[in-house]
Design a protein around this motif. Structure first.
Motif, short mmCIF file in Angstrom:
data_model
loop_
_atom_site.label_atom_id
_atom_site.label_comp_id
_atom_site.label_asym_id
_atom_site.label_seq_id
_atom_site.Cartn_x
_atom_site.Cartn_y
_atom_site.Cartn_z
N PRO A 267 -3.90 -22.45 18.02
CA PRO A 267 -3.89 -20.89 18.44
C PRO A 267 -2.41 -20.72 18.93
N HIS A 284 -3.02 -18.29 11.66
CA HIS A 284 -3.96 -19.22 12.13
C HIS A 284 -4.48 -20.21 11.07
N TYR A 332 -9.25 -12.43 17.86
CA TYR A 332 -8.59 -13.86 18.29
C TYR A 332 -9.59 -15.12 18.66
N SER A 336 -10.01 -18.38 16.28
CA SER A 336 -9.36 -19.67 17.37
C SER A 336 -10.78 -20.90 17.24
N GLN A 339 -10.99 -22.24 14.11
CA GLN A 339 -9.73 -23.27 13.96
C GLN A 339 -10.28 -24.63 14.66
#
Ligand SMILES: Cc1cc2nc3c(=O)[nH]c(=O)nc-3n(C[C@H](O)[C@H](O)[C@H](O)COP(=O)(O)OP(=O)(O)OC[C@H]3O[C@@H](n4cnc5c(N)ncnc54)[C@H](O)[C@@H]3O)c2cc1C
Length: 388
Positions: A267, A284, A332, A336, A339
């Protein structure tokens, strides 16, 4: 003064951002380095979180089922759009269509951006031409050139030790040349199949309403007869004979073959600076284990559209920064987490730090991925809870 928006990159993130941001008194320009005339074929899955946005928010249901020839995958119960090229063409058509609200988006191909002044809101093309925008969207993919204008240090995409070949075979060729394979797996059935052999894995499914069969062949770099360092882009061409040396038992009737080295990013510390914000893989990049890369780009685009909804003319850099912060708050932590989970699901993976381990079970995570209802709703819920 109209609201001028410059989008760097004409991929899925760039074109969906263009669709989401269209509106009266807005001039939107997409700058794409390539000529947009060559795309290596591969199936791409849009999960319900993204297809819901594309269909309900942007009204693209008939285009996705028509032009992009999407199918519903009954095996994984995942909505599949068929073919990155088809999806991409459909999005480009919607962005440039005269039938949607606001002026059609201007797409400038062969326009590579080489510099950005985030405070002035300008980008410079390779030709030396300077293009100005109130808002600059960096949608230029995993090897983003815009990223360095946001971050103090530039991270590089981390290799995972795995690569993926992507290929598409016309179903009728497969039926003719590989009847035994087709007697076990009907390439026209709307199911995703996975075949696991030692360290290699084939993920296969139909596309273009059964006309083609798409295959992603995951293979550790050391077993691949290719130089893993030579090809670092998403869109690289693979060598069929080398792939067949790895998957020697698989039929060789592919139309085109792509080699996709699996890389992701940690991130980023920030997504925006001045008038520039990063979205999609530029912000990302993630591993394809959850099939969420494209879907997260679409979620970003919806967030841009929602948070800039009420901006009617040229906004100050202060109001742009404020809106960017809201977008980060909305997006965000969700991105994240996706991810991290995508990385964790790839083994061996680049993740070594157990403290970052995501503890949700796969079905819980699937719900987390798919039940998302967009940043607009998120924003409304925040407003309600602040008022209460
Ligand atoms: C063939 C293929 C198959 C995939 N399959 C899946 C899948 O099934 N599921 C999934 O979730 N994800 C998949 N992915 C990944 C997914 O497509 C990406 O996560 C998603 O599309 C992100 O798109 P993007 O627009 O951010 O980046 P990209 O698609 O990489 O687009 C970036 C664009 O920016 C342009 N660009 C780059 N630099 C510049 C510059 N300096 N100036 C101007 N233009 C520039 C590039 O030419 C490109 O067109 C696949 C990717 C590929 C290539």
């Amino acid at each position: 003064m109209p609201f001028r928006i410059v989008i760097v990159g004409g991929g899925i993130a760039g074109f969906t951002a263009a669709i989401a941001l269209r509106g009266p008194d807005r001039i939107i320009t997409v700058l794409e380095q390539s000529r947009l005339n060559k795309e290596i074929g591969a199936l791409i899955s849009l999960q319900p979180n993204a297809s819901r946005i594309a269909e309900s928010v942007w009204g693209l249901k008939s285009e996705l089922h028509g032009d992009a020839r999407a199918i519903v995958d009954e095996g994984f119960r995942i909505y599949n759009t068929d073919g990155r090229r088809d999806l991409h063409d459909t999005l480009k058509k919607a962005a440039t269509s005269p039938d949607r609200e606001g002026d059609p988006v201007v797409v400038r191909t062969a326009s590579k951006v080489v510099d950005c002044d985030t405070l002035k809101g300008t980008v410079t093309l390779e030709s030396g031409e300077v293009v100005t925008g109130d808002l600059i969207v960096g949608a230029d993919g995993i090897h983003s050139a815009m990223r360095k204008y946001v971050l103090d240090t530039e991270p590089s995409a981390l290799p995972t030790g795995h690569s993926a070949y992507r290929l598409m075979i016309p179903s009728e060729v497969l039926e003719k040349e590989a009847p035994e394979f087709c007697s076990k797996i009907n390439p026209r059935d709307p199911f995703t199949s996975m075949m696991v052999a030692q360290n290699c894995r084939l993920v296969m499914g139909p596309g273009r309403q059964g006309e083609v069969y798409g295959i992603v062949a995951l293979v550790p770099d050391e077993q691949m007869n290719e130089d893993p360092n030579a090809k670092q882009s998403w869109v690289a061409e693979g060598d069929l004979s080398k792939m067949l040396a790895t998957f020697s038992e698989y039929p060789s009737h592919s139309q085109d073959l792509g080699l996709w080295q699996l890389r992701d990013l940690d991130p980023l510390d920030k997504w925006h600076n001045g008038r520039l914000i990063l979205i999609g893989d530029a912000a990302h990049a993630m591993l394809p284990t959850q099939g969420q890369g494209a879907s997260q780009a679409i979620e970003d685009a919806e967030a841009l559209g929602s948070f800039f909804e009420n901006i009617t003319n040229s906004p100050s850099s202060e109001s742009i920064s404020k809106i960017f912060e809201e977008i980060v708050q909305a997006r965000y932590s969700r991105v994240s987490l996706i991810q991290a989970y995508s990385r964790q699901a790839a083994k061996p993976a680049t993740a070594t730090d157990d403290t970052k381990k995501v503890t949700m079970k796969p079905d819980e995570f699937m719900d987390y991925n798919c039940m998302y209802r967009g940043a607009k709703l998120w924003k409304q819920q925040q407003e309600v809870s602040t008022a209460a």
